[in-house]
Write a protein that holds these residues in place. Sequence first.
Motif, short mmCIF file in Angstrom:
data_model
loop_
_atom_site.label_atom_id
_atom_site.label_comp_id
_atom_site.label_asym_id
_atom_site.label_seq_id
_atom_site.Cartn_x
_atom_site.Cartn_y
_atom_site.Cartn_z
N LEU A 107 29.81 -75.55 86.37
CA LEU A 107 28.66 -75.48 87.56
C LEU A 107 29.12 -76.38 88.59
CD1 LEU A 107 25.52 -75.68 85.18
CD2 LEU A 107 26.47 -73.74 86.19
N MET A 108 29.71 -77.40 88.45
CA MET A 108 30.15 -78.08 89.72
C MET A 108 31.11 -77.21 90.51
SD MET A 108 32.95 -80.25 91.02
CE MET A 108 33.61 -81.02 89.50
N VAL A 109 32.25 -76.77 89.84
CA VAL A 109 33.13 -75.90 90.60
C VAL A 109 32.49 -74.94 91.28
CG1 VAL A 109 35.34 -74.68 90.51
CG2 VAL A 109 35.00 -76.75 89.14
N SER A 110 31.80 -73.99 90.69
CA SER A 110 31.20 -72.80 91.19
C SER A 110 30.22 -73.09 92.39
CB SER A 110 30.37 -71.96 90.09
OG SER A 110 29.19 -72.60 89.64
N SER B 162 23.15 -68.17 84.91
CA SER B 162 22.70 -67.65 83.71
C SER B 162 24.12 -67.33 83.10
CB SER B 162 21.79 -66.33 83.63
OG SER B 162 22.24 -65.11 84.25
N GLU B 163 24.99 -66.86 83.88
CA GLU B 163 26.52 -66.25 83.53
C GLU B 163 27.15 -67.53 82.79
OE1 GLU B 163 30.63 -64.19 84.99
OE2 GLU B 163 29.10 -64.78 86.29
N THR B 164 27.17 -68.79 83.38
CA THR B 164 27.67 -69.97 82.83
C THR B 164 26.97 -70.36 81.82
OG1 THR B 164 28.25 -70.62 85.22
CG2 THR B 164 28.56 -72.27 83.56
N LEU B 165 25.56 -70.57 81.71
CA LEU B 165 25.10 -70.76 80.53
C LEU B 165 25.18 -69.68 79.23
CD1 LEU B 165 21.47 -71.95 82.12
CD2 LEU B 165 23.82 -73.16 81.35
N GLY B 166 25.34 -68.54 79.59
CA GLY B 166 25.70 -67.64 78.53
C GLY B 166 27.03 -67.92 77.95
#
Length: 845
Positions: free
Chosen positions: A496-499, A808-812
């Motif tokens: 998430l930090m990088v994105s 939601s993509e990262t959490l998924g």
Amino acid sequence: MRNLLVRSSLRHLGRHPWLTALSLLGIALGVAVVVSIDLASGSALRAFERSTDAVAGRATHQLVGGTSGLSEAVYRDLRLRQDAPVAAPVVEGYVQAAVGDRRTLTVLGVDPFMESPFRAYAGGEAVGDVSALLTESGAVLLSERAARALGVRAGERLPVRVEGREVSLRIAALLAPADEDTARALEALVLTDVSTAQEVLGRMGRLTRVDLRLTEEQAEALRSTLPEGVEVVRSSARANTVEQMTRAFRTNLTALSLLALVVGMFLIYNTMTFSVVQRRGLLGRLRAVGITRNELFALVLGEALVLGVVGTVAGLLLGILLGRGLVGLITQTINDLYFVVSVRGLALEPFTLAKGLALGLGATVLAALVPAWEAARSAPATTLRRSTLEDVSRTRAPRLALLGVAVLAVGVGLLSWSTPALFPAYVGLFAVLLGAALLVPWVTERLSLYAALPLGLSFGLLGRMAARGVRTSLSRTAVALAALMVAVATTVGVGLMVSSFRGTVLSWLETSLQADVFISPPSLVARRGGATMVPGLAEKLRATPGIAGSSTLRVALVRADEIPTDLIAVDFSQSPARPYRFKEGGDEAAVWRELDASEDSLVVSEPFAFHRRVKVGDTVRLSTDRGPHDFKVAGVYFDYGSDVGTMLMPRATYDRWFDDRGVSGVALYAAPGQDVDALVNIVRAQAGDEQALLVRPNRSLRQSSMEVFDRTFTITQVLRLLAIGVAFVGVLSALMSLQLERSREFAVLRAMGLTPGQLWGLVSLQTGLLGLLAGLFSMPLGVGLAYILVHVINQRSFGWTLRLAVTSETLGQAMLLALVASALAGLYPAWRMARANPALALREE
């Protein structure tokens, strides 16, 4: 008795080779990641320091000027003084070899007659015609190592590129240093005389600096007699500046690498706990026959120490191998962000290896303290009961949860502390991780209890058994879950930090890159456009047909409060837009009006304001060609191109204080109806063959900027994968030990009629539940870590304001990762348990 205990301990480790091997692998991976990062980043910095020391030699001080260096007249006047100090002129710059491995080379132009007090190798042993330096234009000296790498020999030509021009040099001789340190320092050095260096680098009549050998009293006396714009600085200032520039970068890498070691500690704790649990009967009998608590404590801790020594040594060796691969990534990142450095090998520093050894052994002993204490404190009768540990684990879970809440509160307090120091932030980050891990047993016990009903409805008896199995083996499952949770949460947080960083930079580029075409000479440092166009070319390009407006910029390195910093001079006189957004300073139009109206105002980037502790209205002292001068800070603008900070002023202000008339880049705005691709071709034709230029449309420049961004985060992605690898090993070890510990329970189930397929399903359901719980635990923790990384760590490290974007993509992906990791880790235990012989498993010792 001591020998008997040692033999018993070694026999136990030998009877469980897979678990022992997984424990060793976990320790080795954790140590290897830390050591490899330290070795790789240290090698890059030491390579720069070696080359800096080789270039500076034995100089104590240096005479330096403004952005264009010093006039030769300064050195001449210095030599004519009655109290003339020991001095030597130097011209220094960078070129890129056009042959061999195309390495970046440092050109050092010196006066051979004045060099002996400063650089011994300049007059040292050489193979070839050294006198050609004085008689032949373009003659240079190379080290034998550099010549071999480039595939050239004495007497041959060496083509190099500098600021878009190709220059041919002739290798007059090869230097053969006697000692290894000098040989390494000269690997990327091209030695020549002053006039040749001036010609190659395009600095006719100018010197980069004058090296001096002075006492501090002599330096002070010299300062008062120097002409305007010339200063005396210590030679060590350059190395100190580099250390300051890269400190936050190296600190962040080290912190990320330590996460792998933290996950490895869970694995060590898991292994030692299993060792105690599996031998609880034996340990109870030993206590019953007179073995003391201290002897049992020493037994378990000694086992951990044996594992720690073997695993740490393996980790050191693996870290060296891994470091050889990572050194290229770190070197590329340093070249993209900070300065040019050429690293040809990994420097094995004893201190780094000793630190890795201490971390590995310390983490192992620390992780083994609780199991050793548990083994020693239990009464013999309690130890002999199979259910004791699980009863203790379930009873202790609420207390651990309360402790976890307290640790989380401490971590949040440290993170909320308004200090620029990074250490409290990292302590707070690890406190959050530890607090979350302490919550895992209680939350797991509650959720697994509630999961029995839906699993029972979906899978019947096997579903209820799987849920209850997680709860009744809490001492095992909680550790496995904590290890997987920390690893997946780290992946979520860093991802998430990088994105978020990438999204912020992309938005900034769309705002700041408004021109249609950008033209610049090639630069050796991706995020610094310090190369200049040949005189007159910028004006020619600005007259290109089909444009509605244009602007120019000059990127120069100046000393701001004694620290070399990039200064950007922009000419918006023919531009319809001024693409800068301000964080401080009020209305953008008002800031630009103040800049245009004043001859001593500038704006600074957000990282500059953060690192230098300046705000609007403060002053910054610059070393100009007119001498030191204080400039008022009129605003603070958003900038993500440099983490050490930049300054910006109008070109008219720059020309008032500096003699440099170079242009680093030209931005063109297409006229209405003008095709941008056609304009690019027109510009290339307009430039002709005067100089090799990068002519890029807006979209191409954005793409190349994002490529540099992605390249700088490659090392971060590698560390994420390594942390996941360590966690996977930990989960596999935990599940293997859990299933092996329950072998008698499974044997009873098999004897009662449970088929191998049903047993496989039971184990798979249990590992799937563990993966689901780990995924659920990791998502809120991962988002919390991302918040800490974006709004605390990055802010305190670099001063950037980033927008956190939770997708939601990262959490998924995190949930999928947890499920896949647990499923893969459960394959072997499930297969082994399904194939086990019930009769053998039911036998008592």
